[in-house]
Each structure stands twice: as C-alpha cells, then as structure tokens.
Design an enzyme around this catalytic site. Structure first.
Site, PDB file in Angstrom:
ATOM      1  N   LYS A  22       7.349   5.393  -5.006  1.00 36.08           N
ATOM      2  CA  LYS A  22       6.531   6.576  -5.331  1.00 36.08           C
ATOM      3  C   LYS A  22       6.106   7.274  -4.036  1.00 36.08           C
ATOM      4  O   LYS A  22       6.246   8.487  -3.899  1.00 36.08           O
ATOM      5  CB  LYS A  22       5.287   6.149  -6.101  1.00 36.08           C
ATOM      6  N   ASN A  23       5.632   6.487  -3.072  1.00 38.57           N
ATOM      7  CA  ASN A  23       5.041   7.093  -1.866  1.00 38.57           C
ATOM      8  C   ASN A  23       6.074   7.619  -0.890  1.00 38.57           C
ATOM      9  O   ASN A  23       5.724   8.259   0.101  1.00 38.57           O
ATOM     10  CB  ASN A  23       4.101   6.092  -1.187  1.00 38.57           C
ATOM     11  N   ARG A  92      -3.834  13.333  -5.206  1.00 39.99           N
ATOM     12  CA  ARG A  92      -4.257  13.596  -3.839  1.00 39.99           C
ATOM     13  C   ARG A  92      -3.102  13.986  -2.945  1.00 39.99           C
ATOM     14  O   ARG A  92      -3.259  14.761  -2.016  1.00 39.99           O
ATOM     15  CB  ARG A  92      -4.955  12.371  -3.264  1.00 39.99           C
ATOM     16  N   CYS A 116     -11.739  10.219  -4.576  1.00 37.36           N
ATOM     17  CA  CYS A 116     -11.235   9.426  -5.706  1.00 37.36           C
ATOM     18  C   CYS A 116     -11.979   8.098  -5.637  1.00 37.36           C
ATOM     19  O   CYS A 116     -12.812   7.862  -4.778  1.00 37.36           O
ATOM     20  CB  CYS A 116      -9.728   9.261  -5.604  1.00 37.36           C
ATOM     21  N   ARG A 121     -11.687  10.152   0.878  1.00 38.03           N
ATOM     22  CA  ARG A 121     -10.318  10.633   1.174  1.00 38.03           C
ATOM     23  C   ARG A 121     -10.368  12.007   1.876  1.00 38.03           C
ATOM     24  O   ARG A 121      -9.825  12.983   1.391  1.00 38.03           O
ATOM     25  CB  ARG A 121      -9.490  10.711  -0.110  1.00 38.03           C
ATOM     26  N   ASP A 305      -2.527  -1.422  -0.062  1.00 33.37           N
ATOM     27  CA  ASP A 305      -2.118  -1.264  -1.466  1.00 33.37           C
ATOM     28  C   ASP A 305      -1.776  -2.584  -2.144  1.00 33.37           C
ATOM     29  O   ASP A 305      -1.440  -2.591  -3.323  1.00 33.37           O
ATOM     30  CB  ASP A 305      -0.902  -0.335  -1.557  1.00 33.37           C
ATOM     31  N   ARG A 397       0.716   5.854 -13.055  1.00 34.45           N
ATOM     32  CA  ARG A 397       0.951   6.680 -11.871  1.00 34.45           C
ATOM     33  C   ARG A 397       1.875   5.972 -10.876  1.00 34.45           C
ATOM     34  O   ARG A 397       2.480   6.618 -10.033  1.00 34.45           O
ATOM     35  CB  ARG A 397      -0.383   6.982 -11.170  1.00 34.45           C
TER      36      ARG A 397
HETATM   37  C1  EPZ Z   1      -1.169   6.935   1.559  1.00 32.10           C
HETATM   38  O1  EPZ Z   1      -2.380   7.619   1.261  1.00 32.10           O
HETATM   39  C2  EPZ Z   1      -0.709   6.331   0.246  1.00 32.10           C
HETATM   40  N1  EPZ Z   1      -0.465   7.397  -0.726  1.00 32.10           N
HETATM   41  C3  EPZ Z   1      -1.782   5.365  -0.281  1.00 32.10           C
HETATM   42  O2  EPZ Z   1      -1.254   4.745  -1.452  1.00 32.10           O
HETATM   43  C4  EPZ Z   1      -2.028   4.284   0.766  1.00 32.10           C
HETATM   44  O3  EPZ Z   1      -3.069   3.448   0.325  1.00 32.10           O
HETATM   45  C5  EPZ Z   1      -2.421   4.938   2.107  1.00 32.10           C
HETATM   46  O4  EPZ Z   1      -1.392   5.879   2.509  1.00 32.10           O
HETATM   47  C6  EPZ Z   1      -2.589   3.918   3.218  1.00 32.10           C
HETATM   48  O5  EPZ Z   1      -1.410   3.229   3.403  1.00 32.10           O
HETATM   49  C7  EPZ Z   1       0.698   8.072  -0.666  1.00 32.10           C
HETATM   50  O6  EPZ Z   1       1.522   7.850   0.192  1.00 32.10           O
HETATM   51  C8  EPZ Z   1       0.899   9.129  -1.714  1.00 32.10           C
HETATM   52  P1  EPZ Z   1      -4.127   7.747   4.850  1.00 32.10           P
HETATM   53  P2  EPZ Z   1      -3.034   8.605   2.367  1.00 32.10           P
HETATM   54  O7  EPZ Z   1      -4.172   9.195   5.163  1.00 32.10           O
HETATM   55  O8  EPZ Z   1      -1.974   9.334   3.099  1.00 32.10           O
HETATM   56  C9  EPZ Z   1      -8.658   8.165   6.155  1.00 32.10           C
HETATM   57  C10 EPZ Z   1      -1.207   4.107  -3.672  1.00 32.10           C
HETATM   58  O9  EPZ Z   1      -1.829   3.175  -4.196  1.00 32.10           O
HETATM   59  N2  EPZ Z   1      -8.317   9.559   6.455  1.00 32.10           N
HETATM   60  O10 EPZ Z   1      -3.273   6.850   5.685  1.00 32.10           O
HETATM   61  O11 EPZ Z   1      -4.097   9.392   1.705  1.00 32.10           O
HETATM   62  C11 EPZ Z   1      -8.666   7.896   4.662  1.00 32.10           C
HETATM   63  O12 EPZ Z   1      -9.916   8.271   4.101  1.00 32.10           O
HETATM   64  C12 EPZ Z   1      -1.907   5.021  -2.703  1.00 32.10           C
HETATM   65  O13 EPZ Z   1       0.006   4.340  -3.841  1.00 32.10           O
HETATM   66  C13 EPZ Z   1      -9.252  10.363   7.084  1.00 32.10           C
HETATM   67  O14 EPZ Z   1     -10.349   9.938   7.407  1.00 32.10           O
HETATM   68  O15 EPZ Z   1      -3.705   7.537   3.332  1.00 32.10           O
HETATM   69  C14 EPZ Z   1      -8.443   6.416   4.594  1.00 32.10           C
HETATM   70  O16 EPZ Z   1      -9.670   5.746   4.807  1.00 32.10           O
HETATM   71  C15 EPZ Z   1      -3.395   4.763  -2.675  1.00 32.10           C
HETATM   72  N3  EPZ Z   1      -8.931  11.672   7.330  1.00 32.10           N
HETATM   73  C16 EPZ Z   1      -7.499   6.163   5.777  1.00 32.10           C
HETATM   74  O17 EPZ Z   1      -7.639   7.294   6.643  1.00 32.10           O
HETATM   75  C17 EPZ Z   1      -7.700  12.193   6.984  1.00 32.10           C
HETATM   76  O18 EPZ Z   1      -7.454  13.387   7.244  1.00 32.10           O
HETATM   77  C18 EPZ Z   1      -6.037   6.024   5.368  1.00 32.10           C
HETATM   78  O19 EPZ Z   1      -5.641   7.215   4.788  1.00 32.10           O
HETATM   79  C19 EPZ Z   1      -6.773  11.360   6.335  1.00 32.10           C
HETATM   80  C20 EPZ Z   1      -7.094  10.036   6.086  1.00 32.10           C
END
Ligand code: EPZ
Length: 418
Positions: A22-23, A92, A116, A121, A305, A397
C-alpha cells in the site's frame, strides 16, 4: 458497519501470498501526475486507500482505472490545482498531491489534512522543503496554498527528521525543478526506493535512494511507465507474527526477505524457526518463545507499523518485555483493547511494559487505526472463545482479503455486515 468474528485457538497452517505494498503504491499513483503519457502499475492491492487515491486522481484530471490488481492511467487533461477537504480527510497520504501539482502547475491548494488517531501528523517538513524549492506557502481558510512563481528551483534540503512522506513529496516535485536538489537525512524505506525506481523509469535523474543523501537533477518532462509494486513488508510481518501467536506454520510467498530482516532476526532470537529464500519465508513455531524488547526506528530499524502486532505476541510470552515507540506520539491506542483480552501492560510515556499472561479470553474490541486493528485480530486468533472486532473499515485500508487469507490458513473467522 462490518464486524469480524473470530473463534480463536486454531493453529494457522499453510501458504499465504503477500499483496503489493500500500505504502509503495500510493506515492507511485501520485507520480503518474508528473507525465501526460499513459502508465501501467501492477501488483496493486485492492484496498480502500487505493480506491480513494484513484478517485482523487480522476478528480484532479488524470483518467485512472483500476481493474483487479492493475491500475492504468491515461493521458491527462488540464489538472485542477485544488485538493478538497472531503478527499484529503479520508487519507493522510493525499498530501502527496502537493509535489506533482507544484511541479506541473507551479501551484496547489490542499486542505489541511487534520490529525489522526496516531498523532497530530504535521506536515511542516514537507512545507519547509517546498519553500527551499522556491514555493511561497500560506494557510487560508483551512487550505494550504503553495505558489512557485517562475517554477521550482533545485536546492539543498536538510530534513530535521527522515520523514517518509516528506521525502516522497520532495522527490515528486524536484524531478521537474530547474537544476540540482540535494536532500540530506532522507527516509530509506523500501517504498521510497520503489518510488525512485519508478521516477527513473519515467526519465528522471535520481541517485542515492536507500542512503542518507539523495541527489535529483531536474529534467524538462517525464514519460509514462510500467511498474510492478514491491510486496507489502508490513503485511508480511503481520502474517509472520500470526504464525508465532497461533503456534502454527506459515509459508509467505511473494515477499522480499531483506525488507523484513529486522522482524526475522527478532523472531529468530525469540525462538521461532524461520527459513527464507529469494521470494518466500517459512515460519514455524517449534517451542515456547521468549519475549524480546523492541524500539521502533526508521528503516532499517524495527518498523513503527509493526509495533502493535508485536505487542500482541509479547503479551502471551512468559516473562517481561518493553516496547518503545519513537516515531509517533500516540501509537498505543491498541493497549486498552489488548487489556480487554486480559493483557498485562503498563504505559509510561512512550514505553509500554508487558508482563506475559498464560492466555487471552476472547472479547468485543474496537479498532482505532489500521495497525492496532491488525494487533486485535492477532489477539483474537490466539484467544480462547469468541472475539468480535468492530470498526473494521480501518483494516480495509491496509490488509487485502484479510479474512479470506486467514480462513485459508485455518482460522475460524468471518465478516458480518451489521
Ligand atoms: C508513512 O507515513 C506511512 N504511510 C506510515 O504508515 C508509517 O507509519 C510512517 O511513514 C512511518 O514509517 C504511508 O507511507 C502512506 P512520516 P508518514 O512522515 O509519511 C512526524 C500505515 O500504517 N512528521 O515518516 O506520514 C510525524 O508526525 C501508515 O500504513 C513531522 O513532524 O510518516 C511522525 O511523528 C501509518 N512533520 C514522524 O514524523 C512532517 O512534516 C514520522 O512521520 C512529517 C512527519
């Protein structure tokens, strides 16, 4: 609202084919906006988030059709530059619309995605990167408005955190920027590498995927592509844990062992028999497992995850273990539900301390987010008696054909429409 009913205690045995990631699929679908030529994406899982993205692309102006596990996109008409709240709030990852539309239209208005259950996020890292690439960003009426007068220009971007989404958004924009973009402290997840492979198939010039630094030399335009999405490593990890928690034996097919090597080594250390080859992993429970502490980290560390699913297993192993969640600020929503099965877990800020119990008793539980849902299903598979899982739309999802795959492995599981 569907529910899933499980009568636990069955050892899972047999083969399961892991679906496409998915990701990985989501950013690749958004990448099709970067070209007006048609593209074909294979091994696409049938999931709610994929359907949402297909609808989104058609709304923006890119004709996109999904048939089975293949998505075809056709040459585009004029793109809209506005991503409305009712589409963005559902998923998201919709924020990934920003990169391609800034690159193609020099402008994009996207509704603020909102938080969420697993955390606020924020998208500050995305927006800081777009500013470095020459976009002006301001928030008005619940929308983020980005405008790159004169187009995007290459820049040096140091990420304060290796955000997966921010790395992907930078890739989806800098490939068409003028000049070179160097991104430091990038996400190294396999899904990012898969996106880079697609962008380079489209004629982009991206080097360094999988390392700390990615270099992107902008080009004038990009062509269509054909690509097969990598297998879903989180789904694979979930089924490996399913074998462990039900004391069964499962052969996972269509996997990349390298993408789950941290899980494999933790499970082997715990006492599970695991044999992997090129594209399959055989997992067999042979004796009582011993608990293993985990701390979630960015790839190649232990994936956030899989934190919830791992916890379900640790709850049923003799002894103590700790889980530290370092990626999201609120990713312990599954704990209260696991306690309804009889789990013994204490939380101290971002650390959960688990004391193993002899057994779980089935219970009515509620899913709060995708991976928490997977943990509750695993707990139900191991529990004595009946478990009724509600709000299963979260599971739809991210897990293709979940009940069918588990039923084929011998689980007593069914979905009821209520
Ligand atoms: C991706 O989300 C995945 N989703 C998530 O999987 C996964 O948990 C996550 O990466 C971490 O590996 C998809 O790929 C669609 P991040 P993403 O930006 O990109 C903070 C699932 O279950 N952050 O690496 O949103 C954020 O709040 C989903 O399939 C900021 O502070 O993750 C978090 O604490 C859930 N500012 C951390 O970084 C930003 O601008 C990691 O977020 C962006 C992120």
């Amino acid at each position: 609202m569907d529910k899933i009913i499980i009568h636990g205690g069955k050892k899972l045995k047999g083969e399961v084919v892991i679906s496409g990631s998915k990701n990985s699929t989501l950013p690749i679908l958004f990448a099709t906006l970067l070209s007006d030529e048609p593209s074909i994406i294979k091994n696409v899982p049938s999931l709610a988030d994929i359907d949402t993205t297909v609808k989104f692309l058609n709304f923006i102006g890119k004709k996109t059709v999904k048939k089975g596990n293949i998505v075809r996109t056709y040459s585009s008409c004029k793109y809209k530059h506005i991503a409305p709240y009712d589409l963005v709030r559902k998923m998201r990852a919709s924020v990934l619309i920003m990169g391609p539309l800034l690159a193609r239209l020099n402008r994009v208005d996207v509704s603020l995605p909102g938080g969420c259950t697993i955390g606020a996020r924020p998208i500050d890292i995305h927006l800081d990167a777009f500013k470095k690439l020459g976009a002006e960003i301001f928030v008005k009426g619940g929308y983020i408005k980005a405008l790159a007068k004169g187009g995007l220009k290459g820049a040096v971007i140091n990420l304060k955190f290796p955000s997966v989404g921010a790395t992907e958004n930078i890739l989806l924009s800098a490939v068409l920027a003028k000049g070179r973009t160097t991104v430091v402290n990038v996400a190294k997840e396999p899904e990012v590498e898969d996106l880079v492979n697609v962008l380079n198939k489209m004629g982009a010039k991206v080097n360094g995927a999988g390392t700390e630094k990615i270099i992107i030399d902008g080009v004038d335009n990009l062509r269509g592509f054909t690509h097969e999405v990598i297998p879903d490593r989180i789904e694979a990890a979930t089924y490996m844990i399913a074998a462990a928690i039900t004391k069964g034996e499962i052969v996972l097919k269509n996997v990349v062992p390298k993408h789950v090597e941290t899980i494999i080594s933790k499970l082997k250390k715990s006492g599970l028999f695991i044999k992997e080859n090129e594209t399959t992993i055989r997992v067999k429970w042979v004796r009582g497992l011993n608990p293993q502490n985990i701390k979630t980290e960015t790839y190649p560390g232990f994936p956030t995850d899989v934190q919830a699913q791992w916890m379900a297993l640790m709850c049923l192993l003799k002894g103590h273990s700790k889980e530290e969640e370092t990626i999201f600020e609120n990713r312990f929503m599954h704990i209260a539900e696991l306690q309804r099965f009889g789990a013994n877990i204490k939380i101290n800020s971002r650390v959960a301390s688990i004391i193993g119990v002899d057994k779980f008793s089935g219970a009515p539980v509620m899913v709060s987010d995708l991976r928490a849902g997977a943990a509750l299903v695993l707990a139900g598979l191991a529990a004595e008696g009946e478990t009724v899982v509600s709000r299963v739309y979260h599971l739809d999802r991210g897990y293709e054909l979940l009940e069918k795959k588990l039923k084929k492995l011998g689980a007593d599981i069914k979905r009821v429409h209520v």
